[in-house]
Design a protein around this motif. Structure first.
Motif, PDB file in Angstrom:
ATOM      1  N   SER A  73       0.830  -1.204   0.000  1.00  0.00           N
ATOM      2  CA  SER A  73       0.000   0.000   0.000  1.00  0.00           C
ATOM      3  C   SER A  73       0.865   1.254   0.000  1.00  0.00           C
ATOM      4  O   SER A  73       0.620   2.194  -0.756  1.00  0.00           O
ATOM      5  CB  SER A  73      -0.925  -0.002   1.219  1.00  0.00           C
ATOM      6  N   TYR A  74       1.895   1.266   0.840  1.00  0.00           N
ATOM      7  CA  TYR A  74       2.753   2.440   0.926  1.00  0.00           C
ATOM      8  C   TYR A  74       3.528   2.686  -0.369  1.00  0.00           C
ATOM      9  O   TYR A  74       3.664   3.833  -0.804  1.00  0.00           O
ATOM     10  CB  TYR A  74       3.727   2.319   2.106  1.00  0.00           C
ATOM     11  N   VAL A  75       4.011   1.623  -0.981  1.00  0.00           N
ATOM     12  CA  VAL A  75       4.737   1.768  -2.252  1.00  0.00           C
ATOM     13  C   VAL A  75       3.821   2.401  -3.303  1.00  0.00           C
ATOM     14  O   VAL A  75       4.221   3.336  -4.015  1.00  0.00           O
ATOM     15  CB  VAL A  75       5.282   0.404  -2.733  1.00  0.00           C
ATOM     16  N   PHE A  76       2.580   1.920  -3.385  1.00  0.00           N
ATOM     17  CA  PHE A  76       1.656   2.477  -4.373  1.00  0.00           C
ATOM     18  C   PHE A  76       1.163   3.859  -3.978  1.00  0.00           C
ATOM     19  O   PHE A  76       0.880   4.694  -4.838  1.00  0.00           O
ATOM     20  CB  PHE A  76       0.502   1.507  -4.641  1.00  0.00           C
ATOM     21  N   TYR A  77       1.083   4.151  -2.682  1.00  0.00           N
ATOM     22  CA  TYR A  77       0.755   5.506  -2.233  1.00  0.00           C
ATOM     23  C   TYR A  77       1.835   6.476  -2.690  1.00  0.00           C
ATOM     24  O   TYR A  77       1.544   7.566  -3.182  1.00  0.00           O
ATOM     25  CB  TYR A  77       0.599   5.542  -0.707  1.00  0.00           C
ATOM     26  N   ARG A  78       3.104   6.078  -2.531  1.00  0.00           N
ATOM     27  CA  ARG A  78       4.212   6.940  -2.963  1.00  0.00           C
ATOM     28  C   ARG A  78       4.177   7.160  -4.472  1.00  0.00           C
ATOM     29  O   ARG A  78       4.433   8.261  -4.950  1.00  0.00           O
ATOM     30  CB  ARG A  78       5.553   6.328  -2.546  1.00  0.00           C
ATOM     31  N   LYS A  79       3.849   6.104  -5.225  1.00  0.00           N
ATOM     32  CA  LYS A  79       3.723   6.236  -6.691  1.00  0.00           C
ATOM     33  C   LYS A  79       2.630   7.242  -7.025  1.00  0.00           C
ATOM     34  O   LYS A  79       2.800   8.113  -7.876  1.00  0.00           O
ATOM     35  CB  LYS A  79       3.361   4.886  -7.308  1.00  0.00           C
TER      36      LYS A  79
END
Length: 122
Positions: free
Chosen positions: A110-116
């Motif tokens: 979730s965090y990786v895609f939030y950063r994206k």
């Protein structure tokens, strides 16, 4: 952000949120069971209700707050909680470390895609 990435972000974040909310609700509804589990892990039972409230607030922050600092702090708080839960289960040797490991993996995704998503809109 690609539509596929946005769908992945929302689905993974929703699954993570549901897992954490279910846990927080369990803290309120089945306090005695949770209290026994915390005691067996060597964790003080006084943190059960505050932890449940913070988990609910953290999920709300991830979904509703636009401020990236607050949202990142919510992710950090969940990461610390889950890592410490894994350590407590490993230390107790009860085989329960997989329980918090699954939401930790979802949190990381979730965090990786939030950063994206955040990079696209900045």
């Amino acid at each position: 952000m690609k539509k596929r990435d946005l769908i992945i972000y929302r689905v993974v974040t929703a699954l993570f949120s549901l897992m954490l909310l279910a846990g927080a609700i369990t803290y309120f509804v089945q306090y005695e069971m949770v209290s026994k589990m915390f005691t067996s892990l060597g964790v003080p039972t006084e943190i059960i209700y505050p932890l449940a409230i913070v988990k609910i607030l953290g999920v709300l922050a991830i979904w509703l707050i636009k401020n990236p600092v607050i949202k990142t702090l919510a992710y950090l708080g969940f990461a610390l909680d889950l890592v410490f839960a894994i350590i407590a289960h490993l230390n107790a040797g009860d085989g329960g470390a997989i329980g918090p490991a699954i939401p930790l993996v979802l949190l990381i995704i979730s965090y990786v895609f939030y950063r994206k998503k955040r990079q696209v809109y900045n």
